[in-house]
Design a protein around this motif. Structure first.
Motif, mmCIF file in Angstrom:
data_model
loop_
_atom_site.group_PDB
_atom_site.id
_atom_site.type_symbol
_atom_site.label_atom_id
_atom_site.label_comp_id
_atom_site.label_asym_id
_atom_site.label_seq_id
_atom_site.Cartn_x
_atom_site.Cartn_y
_atom_site.Cartn_z
ATOM 1 N N VAL A 64 1.606 -19.782 -13.511
ATOM 2 C CA VAL A 64 3.019 -20.141 -13.666
ATOM 3 C C VAL A 64 3.863 -18.931 -13.268
ATOM 4 N N PRO A 65 5.124 -19.155 -12.868
ATOM 5 C CA PRO A 65 5.994 -18.020 -12.509
ATOM 6 C C PRO A 65 6.147 -17.044 -13.678
ATOM 7 N N ASP A 95 20.152 -14.525 -12.635
ATOM 8 C CA ASP A 95 19.944 -14.476 -11.177
ATOM 9 C C ASP A 95 18.467 -14.661 -10.832
ATOM 10 N N PHE A 96 17.586 -14.085 -11.641
ATOM 11 C CA PHE A 96 16.147 -14.241 -11.409
ATOM 12 C C PHE A 96 15.720 -15.691 -11.592
ATOM 13 N N LEU A 97 16.252 -16.352 -12.602
ATOM 14 C CA LEU A 97 15.917 -17.762 -12.830
ATOM 15 C C LEU A 97 16.318 -18.612 -11.624
ATOM 16 N N THR A 98 17.489 -18.320 -11.077
ATOM 17 C CA THR A 98 17.951 -19.044 -9.883
ATOM 18 C C THR A 98 17.087 -18.688 -8.684
ATOM 19 N N TYR A 99 16.812 -17.404 -8.506
ATOM 20 C CA TYR A 99 16.010 -16.919 -7.387
ATOM 21 C C TYR A 99 14.623 -17.541 -7.382
ATOM 22 N N MET A 100 14.060 -17.777 -8.568
ATOM 23 C CA MET A 100 12.716 -18.320 -8.695
ATOM 24 C C MET A 100 12.698 -19.846 -8.830
ATOM 25 N N ASN A 101 13.881 -20.467 -8.635
ATOM 26 C CA ASN A 101 14.010 -21.931 -8.689
ATOM 27 C C ASN A 101 13.565 -22.508 -10.032
ATOM 28 N N SER A 152 0.823 -1.213 0.000
ATOM 29 C CA SER A 152 0.000 0.000 0.000
ATOM 30 C C SER A 152 0.856 1.261 0.000
ATOM 31 N N TYR A 153 2.054 1.184 0.577
ATOM 32 C CA TYR A 153 2.923 2.362 0.631
ATOM 33 C C TYR A 153 3.432 2.740 -0.758
ATOM 34 N N CYS A 154 3.960 1.749 -1.487
ATOM 35 C CA CYS A 154 4.579 2.071 -2.778
ATOM 36 C C CYS A 154 3.664 1.810 -3.973
ATOM 37 N N GLY A 155 2.507 1.214 -3.726
ATOM 38 C CA GLY A 155 1.580 0.957 -4.820
ATOM 39 C C GLY A 155 2.041 -0.119 -5.776
ATOM 40 N N LYS A 156 2.953 -0.976 -5.326
ATOM 41 C CA LYS A 156 3.456 -2.070 -6.149
ATOM 42 C C LYS A 156 3.239 -3.404 -5.439
ATOM 43 N N LYS A 157 3.116 -4.464 -6.226
ATOM 44 C CA LYS A 157 2.862 -5.786 -5.672
ATOM 45 C C LYS A 157 4.096 -6.353 -4.975
ATOM 46 N N LYS A 158 3.850 -7.238 -4.018
ATOM 47 C CA LYS A 158 4.931 -7.939 -3.327
ATOM 48 C C LYS A 158 5.819 -8.647 -4.338
ATOM 49 N N GLY A 159 7.133 -8.520 -4.130
ATOM 50 C CA GLY A 159 8.059 -9.193 -5.031
ATOM 51 C C GLY A 159 9.430 -8.550 -5.051
ATOM 52 N N LYS A 160 10.261 -9.079 -5.907
ATOM 53 C CA LYS A 160 11.622 -8.579 -6.080
ATOM 54 C C LYS A 160 11.681 -7.739 -7.355
ATOM 55 N N TYR A 161 12.297 -6.565 -7.261
ATOM 56 C CA TYR A 161 12.415 -5.658 -8.398
ATOM 57 C C TYR A 161 13.882 -5.294 -8.603
ATOM 58 N N LEU A 191 13.198 -5.354 -14.002
ATOM 59 C CA LEU A 191 12.822 -6.765 -13.958
ATOM 60 C C LEU A 191 12.108 -7.028 -12.644
ATOM 61 N N THR A 192 11.083 -7.881 -12.680
ATOM 62 C CA THR A 192 10.382 -8.226 -11.445
ATOM 63 C C THR A 192 9.701 -9.577 -11.570
#
Length: 348
Positions: free
Chosen positions: A221-222, A88-94, A52-61, A196-197
């Motif tokens: 799917v991811p 790095d994102f592919l690894t982070y997201m398994n 709610s603070y930043c108006g963006k969805k939970k996640g890594k950016y 990227l997110t």
């Protein structure tokens, strides 16, 4: 001058999380920054409680900021950084090397600033049809990749989310990479930033035409979303120009008696890093009159109230956007190809 400000009427048009964070040390938001050569990489992790603070969805950016992607040397540097961040994102997201990928290029190929997604989709290496051949189980060093360009609702009559969901249902990819043009709330970031997110994407949200959410929640799917801000609204352009005017005034005030600066041509002086710390309220009023008393948010609100009723709060893009989109689509498609297919060779 008395002016009541209702900031609820003004929504900053930005798809970038880095522009949505106004303060440091916000609960539920973790930030990290590093620099490679002249390329800045900002990592932001948004928790559920900070949405709610930043108006963006939970996640890594991840936000990659650079100066000029049209320079071939800088272009290669940006590409190298982007390849690393995608991996790095592919690894982070398994996501495994054997997982199948669907690449989706969002946007309208007939509108240059919105054509980034389709142009990237046209240049990625697709291999699904080869993997589907009888007797071929795997292509060494290449991933099973397909691509899709859903176009826009006005041209197809079909919601983007519905068409992508249908493709996913039939082809069953293990993850999706979505590319789209974004909107920024800063002139400085237009065509000079890649985000990227894993939080997904809302097509058209930056220009006030938000369509269905594209994320793990809606697609099943991811999702890795890759975007570049290619447009900015007129309110931002005017308010940024006023801010630049004050920076120039501040810089001139500090360096009025600097002999070295008097020998420089005015076009070679970069005053944008000035922090405005030597401008008093009197200075601001002298430069801009009563308007100089307004804060940055109040200034944007005032400009919004001036331009919007007469229909002049336009979305604007640089005049050389066609050239920039070609370069950016090349950087992104090359990076995706190198990240997904270890054995691919990019020929300069």
């Amino acid at each position: 001058m008395s002016h009541e400000i209702d900031l609820s009427k003004y929504t900053v048009r930005t798809d970038l999380v880095i522009e949505s964070i106004k303060e440091k040390d916000i609960k539920g938001i973790i930030t990290n920054q590093k620099k490679i050569d002249n390329i800045l990489i900002d990592e932001v992790i948004v928790s559920k409680e900070a949405e709610s603070y930043c108006g963006k969805k939970k996640g890594k950016y991840i936000t990659i900021s650079f100066d000029d992607v049209t320079d071939i040397s800088n272009q290669k540097k940006v590409e190298t950084v982007l390849v690393s961040q995608i991996k790095d994102f592919l690894t982070y997201m398994n996501i495994l090397d054997s997982d199948k990928c669907l690449i989706v290029g969002l946007g309208n190929i007939n509108s240059t600033p919105d054509s980034l997604g389709p142009k990237v989709a046209d240049s990625v290496i697709v291999t699904k049809h080869l993997f589907d051949l009888d007797g071929i189980d795997v292509l060494d060093g290449y991933r099973n990749v397909s691509s899709f360009k859903p176009s826009v609702l006005a041209l197809t009559g079909i919601e983007t989310k519905d068409s992508i969901s249908g493709i996913i249902k039939e082809t069953k990819p293990d993850f999706v990479v979505i590319i789209d043009a974004l909107a920024s709330s800063s002139i400085d970031r237009v065509n000079k930033t890649i985000q990227l997110t894993d939080a997904g994407i809302f097509p058209g949200s930056g220009v006030g035409n938000s369509r269905g959410e594209l994320s793990f929640k809606t697609l099943g799917v991811p999702v890795i979303a890759i975007g570049v801000p290619t447009v900015v609204d007129a309110v931002t352009i005017v308010s940024d120009t006023i801010n630049y005017l004050m920076k120039k005034f501040s810089y001139s005030k500090k360096n009025f008696n600097n002999v070295k600066n008097k020998l420089k041509p005015i076009t070679s002086i970069n005053y944008l890093e000035d922090q405005l710390d030597n401008l008093t309220a009197s200075d601001r009023k002298k430069l801009l009159g009563e308007i100089g008393k307004l804060s940055e948010d109040e200034m944007k609100q005032l400009i919004f109230e001036v331009l919007t009723p007469i229909g002049y709060n336009m979305m604007v893009t640089p005049k050389e956007v066609d050239f920039l989109i070609d370069k950016l689509s090349l950087v992104i498609s090359n990076s995706i190809n190198r990240a997904l297919h270890p054995n691919v060779k990019i020929i300069d």
